[in-house]
Design a protein around this motif. Structure first.
Motif, PDB file in Angstrom:
ATOM      1  N   SER A   1       0.839  -1.197   0.000  1.00  0.00           N
ATOM      2  CA  SER A   1       0.000   0.000   0.000  1.00  0.00           C
ATOM      3  C   SER A   1       0.877   1.251   0.000  1.00  0.00           C
ATOM      4  CB  SER A   1      -0.939   0.015   1.214  1.00  0.00           C
ATOM      5  OG  SER A   1      -0.202   0.002   2.413  1.00  0.00           O
ATOM      6  N   VAL A   2       0.313   2.326  -0.511  1.00  0.00           N
ATOM      7  CA  VAL A   2       1.021   3.599  -0.576  1.00  0.00           C
ATOM      8  C   VAL A   2       1.332   4.084   0.839  1.00  0.00           C
ATOM      9  CG1 VAL A   2       0.828   6.027  -1.262  1.00  0.00           C
ATOM     10  CG2 VAL A   2      -0.031   4.224  -2.782  1.00  0.00           C
ATOM     11  N   GLY A   3       2.570   4.611   1.001  1.00  0.00           N
ATOM     12  CA  GLY A   3       2.996   5.128   2.299  1.00  0.00           C
ATOM     13  C   GLY A   3       3.735   4.130   3.153  1.00  0.00           C
ATOM     14  N   GLU A   4       3.779   2.852   2.703  1.00  0.00           N
ATOM     15  CA  GLU A   4       4.491   1.828   3.449  1.00  0.00           C
ATOM     16  C   GLU A   4       5.805   1.485   2.751  1.00  0.00           C
ATOM     17  OE1 GLU A   4       2.049  -1.540   4.105  1.00  0.00           O
ATOM     18  OE2 GLU A   4       0.718  -0.521   5.527  1.00  0.00           O
ATOM     19  N   PRO A   5       6.772   0.889   3.474  1.00  0.00           N
ATOM     20  CA  PRO A   5       8.052   0.524   2.847  1.00  0.00           C
ATOM     21  C   PRO A   5       7.860  -0.498   1.728  1.00  0.00           C
ATOM     22  CG  PRO A   5       8.232   0.502   5.242  1.00  0.00           C
ATOM     23  CD  PRO A   5       6.771   0.653   4.930  1.00  0.00           C
ATOM     24  N   LEU A   6       8.678  -0.387   0.704  1.00  0.00           N
ATOM     25  CA  LEU A   6       8.646  -1.337  -0.408  1.00  0.00           C
ATOM     26  C   LEU A   6       9.182  -2.682   0.056  1.00  0.00           C
ATOM     27  CD1 LEU A   6       8.154  -1.601  -3.519  1.00  0.00           C
ATOM     28  CD2 LEU A   6      10.589  -1.089  -3.789  1.00  0.00           C
ATOM     29  N   ASP A   7       8.492  -3.751  -0.290  1.00  0.00           N
ATOM     30  CA  ASP A   7       8.862  -5.100   0.137  1.00  0.00           C
ATOM     31  C   ASP A   7       8.652  -6.044  -1.047  1.00  0.00           C
ATOM     32  OD1 ASP A   7       8.858  -7.740   1.159  1.00  0.00           O
ATOM     33  OD2 ASP A   7       8.346  -7.013   3.155  1.00  0.00           O
ATOM     34  N   SER A   8       9.733  -6.662  -1.526  1.00  0.00           N
ATOM     35  CA  SER A   8       9.630  -7.528  -2.707  1.00  0.00           C
ATOM     36  C   SER A   8       8.773  -8.755  -2.445  1.00  0.00           C
ATOM     37  CB  SER A   8      11.030  -7.956  -3.164  1.00  0.00           C
ATOM     38  OG  SER A   8      11.681  -8.679  -2.130  1.00  0.00           O
ATOM     39  N   THR A   9       8.789  -9.244  -1.199  1.00  0.00           N
ATOM     40  CA  THR A   9       7.955 -10.402  -0.864  1.00  0.00           C
ATOM     41  C   THR A   9       6.481 -10.057  -1.019  1.00  0.00           C
ATOM     42  OG1 THR A   9       9.633 -11.164   0.711  1.00  0.00           O
ATOM     43  CG2 THR A   9       7.423 -12.103   0.902  1.00  0.00           C
ATOM     44  N   ARG A  10       6.117  -8.853  -0.588  1.00  0.00           N
ATOM     45  CA  ARG A  10       4.732  -8.417  -0.732  1.00  0.00           C
ATOM     46  C   ARG A  10       4.363  -8.228  -2.199  1.00  0.00           C
ATOM     47  NH1 ARG A  10       2.719  -4.294   3.992  1.00  0.00           N
ATOM     48  NH2 ARG A  10       2.992  -5.741   5.743  1.00  0.00           N
ATOM     49  N   LEU A  11       5.302  -7.729  -2.994  1.00  0.00           N
ATOM     50  CA  LEU A  11       5.016  -7.554  -4.424  1.00  0.00           C
ATOM     51  C   LEU A  11       4.725  -8.898  -5.092  1.00  0.00           C
ATOM     52  CD1 LEU A  11       7.669  -4.872  -5.478  1.00  0.00           C
ATOM     53  CD2 LEU A  11       5.221  -4.537  -5.101  1.00  0.00           C
ATOM     54  N   GLU A  12       5.485  -9.926  -4.722  1.00  0.00           N
ATOM     55  CA  GLU A  12       5.225 -11.252  -5.278  1.00  0.00           C
ATOM     56  C   GLU A  12       3.858 -11.762  -4.836  1.00  0.00           C
ATOM     57  OE1 GLU A  12       6.940 -13.636  -7.377  1.00  0.00           O
ATOM     58  OE2 GLU A  12       7.646 -11.646  -7.968  1.00  0.00           O
ATOM     59  N   ALA A  13       3.497 -11.497  -3.580  1.00  0.00           N
ATOM     60  CA  ALA A  13       2.169 -11.896  -3.094  1.00  0.00           C
ATOM     61  C   ALA A  13       1.071 -11.150  -3.846  1.00  0.00           C
ATOM     62  CB  ALA A  13       2.058 -11.626  -1.593  1.00  0.00           C
ATOM     63  N   ASP A  14       1.299  -9.856  -4.136  1.00  0.00           N
ATOM     64  CA  ASP A  14       0.318  -9.080  -4.906  1.00  0.00           C
ATOM     65  C   ASP A  14       0.139  -9.662  -6.301  1.00  0.00           C
ATOM     66  OD1 ASP A  14       0.013  -7.326  -2.788  1.00  0.00           O
ATOM     67  OD2 ASP A  14       1.524  -5.928  -3.525  1.00  0.00           O
ATOM     68  N   LYS A  15       1.245 -10.016  -6.933  1.00  0.00           N
ATOM     69  CA  LYS A  15       1.177 -10.598  -8.272  1.00  0.00           C
ATOM     70  C   LYS A  15       0.358 -11.889  -8.261  1.00  0.00           C
ATOM     71  CE  LYS A  15       4.142 -12.756 -11.763  1.00  0.00           C
ATOM     72  NZ  LYS A  15       5.550 -13.095 -12.131  1.00  0.00           N
ATOM     73  N   THR A  16       0.623 -12.733  -7.256  1.00  0.00           N
ATOM     74  CA  THR A  16      -0.117 -13.999  -7.146  1.00  0.00           C
ATOM     75  C   THR A  16      -1.602 -13.748  -6.933  1.00  0.00           C
ATOM     76  OG1 THR A  16       1.817 -15.152  -6.260  1.00  0.00           O
ATOM     77  CG2 THR A  16      -0.339 -16.124  -5.820  1.00  0.00           C
ATOM     78  N   ARG A  17      -1.947 -12.822  -6.054  1.00  0.00           N
ATOM     79  CA  ARG A  17      -3.343 -12.528  -5.770  1.00  0.00           C
ATOM     80  C   ARG A  17      -4.068 -12.054  -7.030  1.00  0.00           C
ATOM     81  NH1 ARG A  17      -5.279 -10.335  -0.599  1.00  0.00           N
ATOM     82  NH2 ARG A  17      -4.308 -11.493   1.087  1.00  0.00           N
ATOM     83  N   LEU A  18      -3.441 -11.200  -7.804  1.00  0.00           N
ATOM     84  CA  LEU A  18      -4.100 -10.682  -9.006  1.00  0.00           C
ATOM     85  C   LEU A  18      -4.322 -11.780 -10.042  1.00  0.00           C
ATOM     86  CD1 LEU A  18      -2.244  -7.254  -9.403  1.00  0.00           C
ATOM     87  CD2 LEU A  18      -4.565  -7.638  -8.550  1.00  0.00           C
TER      88      LEU A  18
END
Length: 421
Positions: free
Chosen positions: A46-63
């Protein structure tokens, strides 16, 4: 293997260089119909939070779990202490006509209508089609899986179903014109991103009219039954899609109760579960095959009745066996496929399929031992072809030929639209 190492290396670089980077913006590229606000609800980042590559991979999977989205990749731009994230999404065409037909053993069916699996850009679904399968049917179904920002959703369906049904009695079988008129409503509750509960209530009327053909002596001429149905369904969907390639598993568990309204009869209960598993075979970025498995198990009230709920049927569970060949109050079915990619262009692909369909049934009024009796076990195997229009959701033209491996020298062709499972 090299591509896996490269992805791991890039994620490590992003994580290292992005330490302390704050997400300034998240946007979506490539979407034409799906609303960005709808996609945002599924993101961990989410905007305003630190960038995290693990979360980005989770976002990709969810989409990629969402039906309107066929593929996803993300792009990260870094500047000073800020980060910009762009998810590049490819959408399926969500509005498409329904036109399919199938045939086996001189039986023919046809469906024609239309569906939208991404109505209003928020994964709402509207479906309408006419079906000819011995007789005429009309089906309307609407689903709104999410109401606003809540975890609740709703849906309804209206069905006027007409077929010719073979019913099996102790001294033989005969055919009936079968009509089912039903109105149902669903309430959805999402436990989390992949799991949901469905609560359904349906009122329906069934009518069985014995056909004017040489038939079984003593079989009832007419039955007119009004019933109510209540069910609870648990769904888990962890299947990731990359166009027609799939990875992961899904589970559905149904528990149903049917109560008669206008006749003296016992209440009727049904419970069944379906587990599906998919695994891509070959290179991660360019798999050449897909292993697909489906296991189904169900039991119902064990009345010695011709109206048993589980059918043995080419279109449902055993390819090549025929249409509504038998009925039972219990079933266990294992369908297995290997789908090999013959050709994969930007818009059109083709697969060659080898399959095995193995199942057994409990006879009405029978015992659990029926499942292991050879006369109740059916095993058909064969091969088929899939022609796939990649930009359109579930646009798969399917041809299969199945052959009996255990009993009579039976075989048959089955064709239709969409993967068999």
């Amino acid at each position: 293997m090299a591509s896996k190492w490269l992805m791991s290396f890039l994620l490590t670089i992003i994580s290292f260089t992005a330490h302390g980077q704050i997400i300034e913006s998240i946007s979506f590229a490539g979407i034409k119909k799906t609303k960005p606000r709808f996609l945002e609800r599924f993101l961990v980042s989410s905007v305003g939070e630190p960038l995290d590559s693990t979360r980005l991979e989770a976002d990709k999977t969810r989409l990629t779990y969402l039906e309107p989205i066929s593929s996803v990749r993300y792009e990260v731009s870094l500047s000073a202490d800020k980060a910009t994230v762009i998810f590049h999404c490819t959408e399926f065409y969500s509005i498409l006509p329904i036109f399919s037909m199938g045939g086996i053993n001189e039986n023919f069916w046809l469906q024609a209508g239309a569906t939208d699996v991404n109505l209003q850009g928020s994964n709402e679904k509207l479906l309408f089609y006419y079906q000819y399968y011995d007789r005429h049917s009309i089906i309307i179904d609407y689903q709104k899986p999410w109401i606003g920002e809540s975890d609740w959703g709703y849906g309804f369906n209206l069905t006027r179903w007409g077929t010719v049904e073979p019913l099996y009695f102790e001294n033989g079988s005969t055919e009936y014109n079968y009509d089912n008129t039903s109105l149902g409503a669903n309430l959805y509750y999402h436990l989390n991103f992949t799991d949901r509960l469905v609560f359904n209530a349906t009122i329906f009327e069934e009518r069985y009219q014995k056909r004017e053909l040489p038939g079984l002596e003593g079989a009832p001429e007419l039955a007119n039954l009004r019933k109510s149905l209540f069910k609870v369904i648990f769904n888990r969907n962890k299947v990731k899609s990359n166009y027609f390639m799939q990875d992961g598993y899904s589970l559905q568990v149904n528990s149903e109760a049917v109560f008669p309204l206008n006749h003296q009869a016992n209440n009727f209960y049904i419970t069944f579960a379906e587990l599906r598993f998919f695994k891509s075979i070959g290179k991660t970025n360019n798999p050449i095959g897909n292993l697909a498995q489906r296991l189904k198990f169900g039991l119902s009230s064990n009345e010695n009745s011709p109206f048993a709920p589980f059918v043995l049927d080419s279109y449902v569970n055993i390819r090549g066996v025929g249409n509504r060949v038998d009925r039972g109050t219990g079933m266990v079915v294992w369908n297995s496929e290997y789908r090999h990619t013959l050709w994969n262009a930007s818009k059109v692909s083709a697969q060659l399929v080898a399959f095995s369909d193995l199942g057994s049934w409990r006879n009405p009024g029978g015992g659990i031992s029926d499942f292991v009796q050879s006369r109740n076990i059916q095993w058909f195997a064969g091969g088929g072809l899939r022609l796939i229009l990649k930009p359109v959701y579930n646009a798969v033209l399917r041809f299969d030929f199945g052959k009996d491996l255990l009993h009579e020298n039976m075989s048959g062709f089955v064709f239709g639209v969409g993967q068999y499972f």
